[in-house]
Design a protein around this motif. Structure first.
Motif, PDB file in Angstrom:
ATOM      1  N   MET A   1       3.966 -69.663 -47.923  1.00  0.00           N
ATOM      2  CA  MET A   1       4.578 -69.517 -49.327  1.00  0.00           C
ATOM      3  C   MET A   1       4.465 -68.865 -50.311  1.00  0.00           C
ATOM      4  SD  MET A   1       3.657 -72.927 -51.826  1.00  0.00           S
ATOM      5  CE  MET A   1       4.595 -74.107 -50.788  1.00  0.00           C
ATOM      6  N   LEU A   4       0.916 -68.438 -54.775  1.00  0.00           N
ATOM      7  CA  LEU A   4       0.063 -69.447 -55.096  1.00  0.00           C
ATOM      8  C   LEU A   4      -0.524 -69.143 -56.153  1.00  0.00           C
ATOM      9  CD1 LEU A   4      -1.320 -70.739 -51.498  1.00  0.00           C
ATOM     10  CD2 LEU A   4       0.486 -71.917 -52.826  1.00  0.00           C
ATOM     11  N   ASP A  34      -7.136 -83.496 -54.042  1.00  0.00           N
ATOM     12  CA  ASP A  34      -5.670 -82.987 -53.688  1.00  0.00           C
ATOM     13  C   ASP A  34      -4.804 -83.338 -54.547  1.00  0.00           C
ATOM     14  OD1 ASP A  34      -7.578 -81.907 -51.451  1.00  0.00           O
ATOM     15  OD2 ASP A  34      -6.713 -84.259 -50.301  1.00  0.00           O
ATOM     16  N   TYR A  35      -4.493 -83.931 -55.424  1.00  0.00           N
ATOM     17  CA  TYR A  35      -3.180 -84.274 -56.885  1.00  0.00           C
ATOM     18  C   TYR A  35      -3.495 -83.013 -57.544  1.00  0.00           C
ATOM     19  CZ  TYR A  35      -1.225 -87.149 -60.056  1.00  0.00           C
ATOM     20  OH  TYR A  35      -0.157 -87.227 -61.133  1.00  0.00           O
ATOM     21  N   ASP A  38      -2.656 -79.367 -55.206  1.00  0.00           N
ATOM     22  CA  ASP A  38      -1.559 -79.682 -53.889  1.00  0.00           C
ATOM     23  C   ASP A  38      -0.544 -78.440 -53.655  1.00  0.00           C
ATOM     24  OD1 ASP A  38       0.413 -79.907 -51.970  1.00  0.00           O
ATOM     25  OD2 ASP A  38       1.352 -81.786 -53.617  1.00  0.00           O
ATOM     26  N   PRO A  39      -1.005 -77.890 -52.538  1.00  0.00           N
ATOM     27  CA  PRO A  39      -0.745 -76.730 -51.932  1.00  0.00           C
ATOM     28  C   PRO A  39       1.250 -76.654 -51.982  1.00  0.00           C
ATOM     29  CG  PRO A  39      -2.404 -77.185 -50.448  1.00  0.00           C
ATOM     30  CD  PRO A  39      -1.812 -78.600 -51.395  1.00  0.00           C
ATOM     31  N   LYS A  40       1.494 -78.176 -51.950  1.00  0.00           N
ATOM     32  CA  LYS A  40       3.344 -78.217 -51.597  1.00  0.00           C
ATOM     33  C   LYS A  40       3.025 -77.457 -52.875  1.00  0.00           C
ATOM     34  CE  LYS A  40       3.017 -81.763 -48.444  1.00  0.00           C
ATOM     35  NZ  LYS A  40       2.621 -83.159 -48.354  1.00  0.00           N
ATOM     36  N   GLU A  41       2.375 -77.856 -54.137  1.00  0.00           N
ATOM     37  CA  GLU A  41       2.853 -77.576 -55.654  1.00  0.00           C
ATOM     38  C   GLU A  41       2.706 -76.166 -55.786  1.00  0.00           C
ATOM     39  OE1 GLU A  41       4.589 -80.084 -57.320  1.00  0.00           O
ATOM     40  OE2 GLU A  41       4.142 -81.448 -56.579  1.00  0.00           O
ATOM     41  N   GLY A  42       2.400 -75.589 -55.018  1.00  0.00           N
ATOM     42  CA  GLY A  42       2.485 -73.664 -55.407  1.00  0.00           C
ATOM     43  C   GLY A  42       1.075 -73.768 -55.378  1.00  0.00           C
ATOM     44  N   ARG A  43      -0.594 -73.973 -55.327  1.00  0.00           N
ATOM     45  CA  ARG A  43      -1.639 -74.141 -56.112  1.00  0.00           C
ATOM     46  C   ARG A  43      -2.847 -73.719 -54.940  1.00  0.00           C
ATOM     47  NH1 ARG A  43      -2.952 -77.323 -60.839  1.00  0.00           N
ATOM     48  NH2 ARG A  43      -0.754 -77.574 -62.271  1.00  0.00           N
ATOM     49  N   GLU A  44      -3.509 -73.317 -54.962  1.00  0.00           N
ATOM     50  CA  GLU A  44      -4.958 -72.701 -53.787  1.00  0.00           C
ATOM     51  C   GLU A  44      -5.848 -73.069 -54.892  1.00  0.00           C
ATOM     52  OE1 GLU A  44      -6.296 -69.662 -51.390  1.00  0.00           O
ATOM     53  OE2 GLU A  44      -5.417 -68.972 -52.893  1.00  0.00           O
TER      54      GLU A  44
END
Length: 191
Positions: A1, A4, A34-35, A38-44
């Motif tokens: 991705m 991040l 997790d909310y 969220d790595p799916k939201e581009g967050r690390e």
């Protein structure tokens, strides 16, 4: 991705516990983490720090203190960084103000870790100045709270607000037969 965004979460534990209790929920720190990262939201997630005031070591606060110490042990065992501050007896109650410790640590950690985003899990407007200071350093500040406990000064000082109502709905309900203790002082929230 691709790129991040580095996220640091700073949580006012007592404030978050009270907000969840107002929804008749037990807070689930894993779901909150997790909310918000969220790595799916581009967050690390870089780090999540939970600040918690402890009742004084006096007999009348023994049950509350044991409950909080149990939580501290659980949180540390589950990868959360926990910072505690001893409370001081005040009449039949106690007061504990972790706000100053939390604000100083947030600035220090932000300078050392250099996150792209700092998420403040609190509704307490005492943190409005902290949000402004972080923003002046080029850090995006998000406040994670529920509308009922979000102070307007803090809301106006952040880049954005993350409403935790959606995630609170996924938490388990409190056992209504269990005796819950108020956490910290009665004026945890301001408007």
């Amino acid at each position: 991705m691709a790129n991040l965004h580095r996220v640091m979460i700073i949580a006012d534990g007592d404030n978050a516990f009270m907000a969840a209790q107002n929804f008749n929920r037990k807070i689930n720190w894993h779901k909150v983490r997790d909310y918000l990262a969220d790595p799916k939201e581009g967050r690390e997630l870089i780090e999540m720090v939970i600040y918690l005031g402890l009742p004084p070591t006096r007999e009348r606060f023994e049950e509350q203190r044991k409950s909080k110490e149990k939580f501290v042990y659980w949180a540390k065992s589950n990868g959360f960084l926990v910072v505690t501050k001893e409370g001081k007896a005040k009449g039949d109650d106690y007061e504990n103000n972790v706000d100053v410790v939390m604000a100083i640590d947030a600035i220090e950690l932000a300078l050392e870790i250099k996150p792209d985003i700092v998420v403040l899990v609190t509704g307490d407007s005492d943190f409005a100045y902290l949000a402004e200071k972080l923003r002046r350093r080029g850090i995006r500040v998000e406040v994670a709270s529920v509308e009922q406990s979000l102070g307007s000064e803090l809301k106006n000082s952040a880049n954005s607000v993350v409403d935790l109502t959606e995630v609170f709905d996924k938490f388990d309900q409190h056992d209504t037969n269990q005796n819950y203790h108020r956490i910290g002082s009665s004026n945890v929230f301001d408007s």
